[in-house]
Design a protein around this motif. Structure first.
Motif, short mmCIF file in Angstrom:
data_model
loop_
_atom_site.label_atom_id
_atom_site.label_comp_id
_atom_site.label_asym_id
_atom_site.label_seq_id
_atom_site.Cartn_x
_atom_site.Cartn_y
_atom_site.Cartn_z
N ILE A 120 11.35 14.38 10.80
CA ILE A 120 9.98 13.92 10.57
C ILE A 120 9.17 14.20 11.83
N GLY A 121 8.03 14.83 11.67
CA GLY A 121 7.17 15.10 12.82
C GLY A 121 6.42 13.85 13.24
N VAL A 122 6.24 13.66 14.55
CA VAL A 122 5.51 12.50 15.07
C VAL A 122 4.47 13.01 16.08
N THR A 123 3.20 12.83 15.74
CA THR A 123 2.10 13.21 16.63
C THR A 123 1.44 11.95 17.17
N HIS A 176 10.25 7.89 2.06
CA HIS A 176 9.46 8.91 1.37
C HIS A 176 9.15 10.09 2.30
N LEU A 177 8.90 9.80 3.57
CA LEU A 177 8.64 10.87 4.53
C LEU A 177 9.90 11.70 4.78
N ARG A 178 11.06 11.06 4.72
CA ARG A 178 12.32 11.80 4.89
C ARG A 178 12.50 12.81 3.75
N LYS A 179 12.16 12.37 2.53
CA LYS A 179 12.30 13.27 1.38
C LYS A 179 11.39 14.49 1.50
N SER A 180 10.20 14.28 1.99
CA SER A 180 9.21 15.37 2.07
C SER A 180 9.22 16.10 3.41
N LYS A 181 10.09 15.61 4.35
CA LYS A 181 10.06 16.14 5.72
C LYS A 181 8.62 16.09 6.26
N GLY A 182 8.04 14.90 6.10
CA GLY A 182 6.62 14.72 6.41
C GLY A 182 6.32 14.45 7.87
N LYS A 183 5.13 13.88 8.08
CA LYS A 183 4.65 13.67 9.44
C LYS A 183 4.05 12.26 9.58
N ILE A 184 4.17 11.73 10.80
CA ILE A 184 3.53 10.48 11.18
C ILE A 184 2.52 10.80 12.29
N PHE A 233 0.82 -1.21 0.00
CA PHE A 233 0.00 0.00 0.00
C PHE A 233 0.86 1.27 0.00
N VAL A 234 2.03 1.22 0.61
CA VAL A 234 2.93 2.38 0.54
C VAL A 234 3.43 2.56 -0.89
N ASN A 235 3.85 1.46 -1.53
CA ASN A 235 4.36 1.54 -2.91
C ASN A 235 3.28 2.02 -3.88
N GLU A 236 2.06 1.52 -3.72
CA GLU A 236 0.97 1.94 -4.60
C GLU A 236 0.68 3.43 -4.47
N ALA A 237 0.69 3.91 -3.23
CA ALA A 237 0.42 5.33 -3.01
C ALA A 237 1.51 6.20 -3.63
N ALA A 284 7.23 3.55 4.75
CA ALA A 284 6.97 4.96 4.41
C ALA A 284 8.14 5.86 4.72
N LEU A 285 9.05 5.40 5.57
CA LEU A 285 10.12 6.23 6.10
C LEU A 285 10.96 6.94 5.03
#
Length: 336
Positions: free
Chosen positions: A225-228, A171-179, A115-119, A168-169
């Motif tokens: 990466i933000g973690v909430t 991809h989240l590193r590239k975008s400086k995303g959030k979990i 599901f991560v790869n498909e997204a 997901a890690l």
């Protein structure tokens, strides 16, 4: 060496208490300034890509709609294929520019990778991962006949989040995303027989593991990466309205709670807002956080009160037996 440890045990508690009291005013000021900063600089997720697990029902469904209102692109993951389509349609109607549905079992490593790869293949990036999928085991631990049921629960509630986060890690590193991880107040405030409970994420052991895992991630990632971590209390979901369990906290009608509950709509909205602000923790409702203070400072009192409440519950159940027709429905009330 024993003498040194004994000396530390004698001197450290009072010195530590004094230090904590001295630091507290400065800490509260910094927290207030940081809270105001995050409130006025909330992330704009329009056009950003969000994966939501357990999106077909419950809190996950509302989280989906809140992201859709903010015009985020969505990858919705759930094991219930028939329930995903109406959620996808509504998310599009609410403003999401692109929504895909992915049928997957988060307890399976290969499904999480898929599901991560498909997204990422569909959208080209990933900005937020919402680890919401969970399941309930409506049974007292002492009456669990098959240990496999407990393994399944841990696989979904804990390992499902670990697997998804692992893939997901990058991809989240590239975008400086959030979990965003949806845990439970029972992860911080465990109670007797918490597996037999009205809470949508009831098993304290699996949710405590999830909280600890996410706190470790936050320390490891720093600001990368933000973690909430979301700590829900009593949230009204389909599960809480369908299961007619006679707990001490329930009135005669299974839909009216003595302990105030929060609607899943209010909870989902608070989760998305908190994630976009970059909060470390979100407790819903906020007053539940005071229970954690009692648990930390006065564990013996908390244990005594818990035990007393559940003795009363057992006495109540002995006088008012569970409707047999309700018991047959319990096995069908698992959400993923």
């Amino acid at each position: 060496m024993d003498l040194v440890h004994n000396l530390f045990s004698l001197l450290f508690p009072p010195l530590n208490t004094i230090l904590l009291l001295c630091v507290l005013p400065l800490y509260l000021i910094i927290k207030l300034i940081d809270s105001l900063r995050r409130h006025f600089h909330s992330e704009n997720v329009a056009g950003k890509v969000v994966i939501v697990t357990g999106a077909a029902s419950g809190i996950g469904e509302i989280i989906t709609y809140e992201y859709a209102k903010r015009r985020a692109c969505l990858a919705l993951v759930d094991i219930k294929e028939d329930c995903l389509k109406p959620v996808v349609d509504k998310a599009r109607a609410l403003g999401s520019p692109d929504v895909i549905a992915i049928v997957a079992d988060v307890s399976k490593l290969e499904d999480c990778e898929r599901f991560v790869n498909e997204a990422v293949q569909h959208f080209g990036k990933l900005d937020h991962l919402v680890n919401n999928a969970g399941m309930a085991l409506e049974e007292d631990f002492g009456y669990v006949n098959k240990i496999s049921a407990l393994r399944r629960l841990m696989d979904v509630n804990f390992w499902g989040a670990v697997y998804g986060t692992q893939f997901a890690l990058p991809h989240l590193r590239k975008s400086k995303g959030k979990i965003i991880a949806v845990a439970s107040c029972l992860g911080w405030y465990p109670i007797p027989k918490s597996s037999f409970c009205y809470d949508p994420h009831p098993t304290s052991a699996s949710k405590a593991a999830l909280i600890s895992f996410c706190e470790s991630l936050r320390s490891e990632f720093g600001g990368e990466i933000g973690v909430t971590i979301v700590i829900p209390g009593n949230i009204r979901t389909d599960m809480t309205q369908k299961v007619t369990i006679h707990l001490i906290i329930l009135e005669k009608s299974n839909k009216n709670f003595i302990i105030p509950s929060v609607s899943r709509q209010a909870c989902g909205k608070a989760i998305v807002s908190s994630g976009c602000r970059g909060d470390n923790y979100l407790v819903v409702p906020s007053w539940v956080s005071f229970l954690f203070l009692w648990r930390f400072w006065y564990p013996e009192i908390a244990d005594l009160v818990n035990r007393w409440a559940f003795v009363l519950r057992d006495n109540y159940n002995n006088k008012s037996k569970l409707n047999p027709s309700s018991v047959n429905q319990i096995d069908d009330l698992k959400s993923n």
